[in-house]
Design an enzyme around this catalytic site. Structure first.
Site, PDB file in Angstrom:
ATOM      1  N   ASP A 146       0.802  -1.218   0.000  1.00 49.77           N
ATOM      2  CA  ASP A 146       0.000   0.000   0.000  1.00 49.77           C
ATOM      3  C   ASP A 146       0.842   1.278   0.000  1.00 49.77           C
ATOM      4  O   ASP A 146       1.956   1.312   0.489  1.00 49.77           O
ATOM      5  CB  ASP A 146      -0.908   0.006   1.230  1.00 49.77           C
ATOM      6  N   THR A 147       0.191   2.368  -0.475  1.00 49.43           N
ATOM      7  CA  THR A 147       0.851   3.670  -0.503  1.00 49.43           C
ATOM      8  C   THR A 147      -0.171   4.747  -0.843  1.00 49.43           C
ATOM      9  O   THR A 147      -1.320   4.450  -1.140  1.00 49.43           O
ATOM     10  CB  THR A 147       1.997   3.674  -1.541  1.00 49.43           C
ATOM     11  N   ILE A 148       0.261   6.004  -0.796  1.00 49.46           N
ATOM     12  CA  ILE A 148      -0.544   7.100  -1.345  1.00 49.46           C
ATOM     13  C   ILE A 148       0.295   7.838  -2.365  1.00 49.46           C
ATOM     14  O   ILE A 148       1.525   7.780  -2.342  1.00 49.46           O
ATOM     15  CB  ILE A 148      -1.071   8.073  -0.260  1.00 49.46           C
TER      16      ILE A 148
ATOM     17  N   TYR B  88       4.390   8.307  -1.141  1.00 42.62           N
ATOM     18  CA  TYR B  88       4.657   8.388   0.297  1.00 42.62           C
ATOM     19  C   TYR B  88       3.973   7.192   0.952  1.00 42.62           C
ATOM     20  O   TYR B  88       2.780   6.990   0.745  1.00 42.62           O
ATOM     21  CB  TYR B  88       4.097   9.724   0.759  1.00 42.62           C
TER      22      TYR B  88
END
Length: 525
Positions: A347-349, A365
């Site tokens: 997962d990440t943004i 990030y």
């Protein structure tokens, strides 16, 4: 142009500035910062830190970041490596002696020193306009006041809540259960951390009480981390790498990020008539899956800490791609190559911002897996990443765990340029999928002339190790035909990745698009 009879969304159009990201509050904060006179870097950092409150299962101040950004005057693209090192005392031998073949995901052995804050402070001081104090205020507000949990965030929260351990369960669970859609999540400990950062800068995070809190919490779980590991200076410098696909430059972050994988994959795809295929047909999905297997095999062999990556030129060589393309059987799936790097699909943004002067920022990030290591610092509640799980324990491998080394990272920001001009910052979330996602996104635009939003919306497939994951947007016929070709096909429980992009048109108009697989949006003014 999309069919307005069907569900969907249009591109957002604006001229003064724009943000596209995975949560509306992050996008709104970024646009507000632009309106206050901040530049794209100020806006991207402000929005990103807010996303750590809105999507704490994906990212936060205990994580890492990679950044690409363009100089609005020269047009030059710069890279920054905000990824952390393993503690000096980290030992692959010790883990092997203890019987491990992989680094345990929820152990302190998986926790590298978080460097996103180092990167944000550096970029704010050297590239931004408003100063750290101003751009941290929105995140301080939301950490104190709380944010209602969005639908996709609640879905992920429920899936990953079991990762949380110790004091992290008190902070990131509501009465022992995952936060539900619409419940208010607050992080007062992080608000205090951000207030100290706003006042005193990066040393407030990497020395003193905040660093001591992280070190003590990790050592209580058996970690080898020391105050010296956190206080040590970190080299943030990096130089972008690039490749060309049908006249478009794809600009990527160098190792220890996996951006070279996307360039290699596109170089392989050049040897096939992708534009002559059905964009949602079996043939394209098969060729893309085979190209991904080969490109990811190269990634697993070669990409590591920048000081230990010796075969980057080989990965980027057209001759390498030509030889790999010749291995693809258009009618039959190859076996999945053996994995070397571990734990790479999570997962990440992502956030991208373009300002009125033309600066473009592409920022990704992450804390890696959902809720990272599951370990939070006891006093301030800083959730610590498990990026160290990206190391391998294979002896002698470039990406072998070692003290002071950076692991192979899945997060990669991207940019497109044409005729020497940056035309699109973009990013694709989804752990290991990201290079495949970069390749597919560019192919959607170039090979099939898709609109920007359509290119993000289109169904996805991904050869994830031994399993070819095919979203429900594909037909059952395609899934059956892929199975007949030898693929082990599955419909993933979670949609594959998520993406955002902003097109910088020649006439000065900005077009923003945001993936419906996430809660986010594009906003401009």
């Amino acid at each position: 142009m999309r069919d307005f009879h069907l569900p969907g969304r249009s591109e957002v159009l604006a001229t003064n500035g724009m943000c596209a990201t995975s949560h509306p509050l992050g996008a709104q904060v970024a646009v507000d910062i632009l309106k206050q006179g901040g530049n794209a870097m100020d806006a991207a950092i402000a929005g990103a830190i807010v996303l750590g409150i809105c999507e704490p299962q994906m990212t936060g101040i205990g994580g890492d970041c990679f950044v690409l950004y363009s100089d609005p005057k020269s047009g030059q693209v710069h890279a920054l490596n905000g990824s952390g090192h393993a503690p000096a005392a980290a030992s692959a031998d010790k883990l092997r002696i203890d019987g491990h073949t992989k680094i345990p995901l929820t152990s302190p052995d998986a926790v590298t020193i978080p460097r996103a804050i180092d990167a944000f402070c550096h970029l704010s001081n050297n590239v931004g306009r408003l100063g750290l104090d101003a751009i941290l205020q929105p995140a301080i507000h939301y950490a104190d006041s709380g944010v209602p949990v969005a639908a996709r965030v609640a879905f992920d929260w429920a899936n990953d809540a079991d990762t949380l351990q110790g004091s992290a369960r008190d902070i990131y669970l509501s009465n022992g259960a995952a936060f539900q859609r619409g419940q208010i999540f607050r992080a007062p400990g992080q608000a205090e951390v951000l207030r100290r950062l706003a006042k005193s800068g990066r040393d407030a995070f990497y020395t003193g009480e905040i660093a001591d809190d992280m070190v003590a919490s990790l050592r209580a779980f058996g970690g080898a981390h020391t105050a010296e590991d956190f206080a040590a200076p970190c080299d943030l410098s990096a130089a972008p790498i690039s490749g060309i696909y049908k006249g478009v430059d794809l600009i990527e972050h160098p190792p220890n990020g996996q951006g070279a994988t996307a360039i290699l994959m596109l170089n392989i795809l050049k040897h096939f008539d992708i534009a002559g295929m059905d964009p949602l047909g079996t043939e394209r999905a098969h060729i893309e899956a085979e190209a991904a297997k080969l490109a990811y095999d190269a990634r697993n062999r070669f990409i590591a800490d920048p000081d230990h990556t010796a075969r980057l030129d080989h990965m980027l060589s057209p001759e390498t791609a030509q030889k790999l393309a010749a291995l693809i059987d258009p009618k039959r799936a190859m076996s999945a190559p053996a994995e070397v790097s571990e734990a790479v699909h999570k997962d990440t943004i992502y956030i991208t911002v373009v300002d009125r002067d033309g600066m473009a920022v592409s920022l990704i990030y992450s804390i890696f897996h959902g809720f990272g290591s599951g370990i939070a610092s006891d006093k301030f509640g800083i959730l610590l990443q498990n990026r160290g799980a990206g190391f391998t324990l294979q002896p002698g491998h470039p990406n072998e765990l070692g003290g002071g080394k950076r692991p192979m990272h899945t997060i990669i920001p991207g940019m497109l340029a044409e005729n020497g001009r940056v035309t699109m910052p973009f990013g694709v979330m989804g752990g290991a999928y990201q290079p495949n996602g970069h390749a597919r996104f560019l192919s959607n635009l170039v090979d099939f002339d898709m609109d920007l939003q359509q290119a993000l919306d289109a169904p996805r497939a991904f050869a994830d190790g031994a399993v070819t994951k095919v979203e429900r947007g594909y037909s059952d016929q395609v899934r059956q035909e892929l199975t007949d070709m030898g693929h082990k096909v599955a419909i993933p429980d979670t949609a594959i990745g998520g993406a955002q992009a902003i097109r910088i048109r020649n006439d000065g108009v900005l077009e923003g698009a945001s993936d419906p697989r996430k809660d986010g949006c594009a906003l401009g003014y």
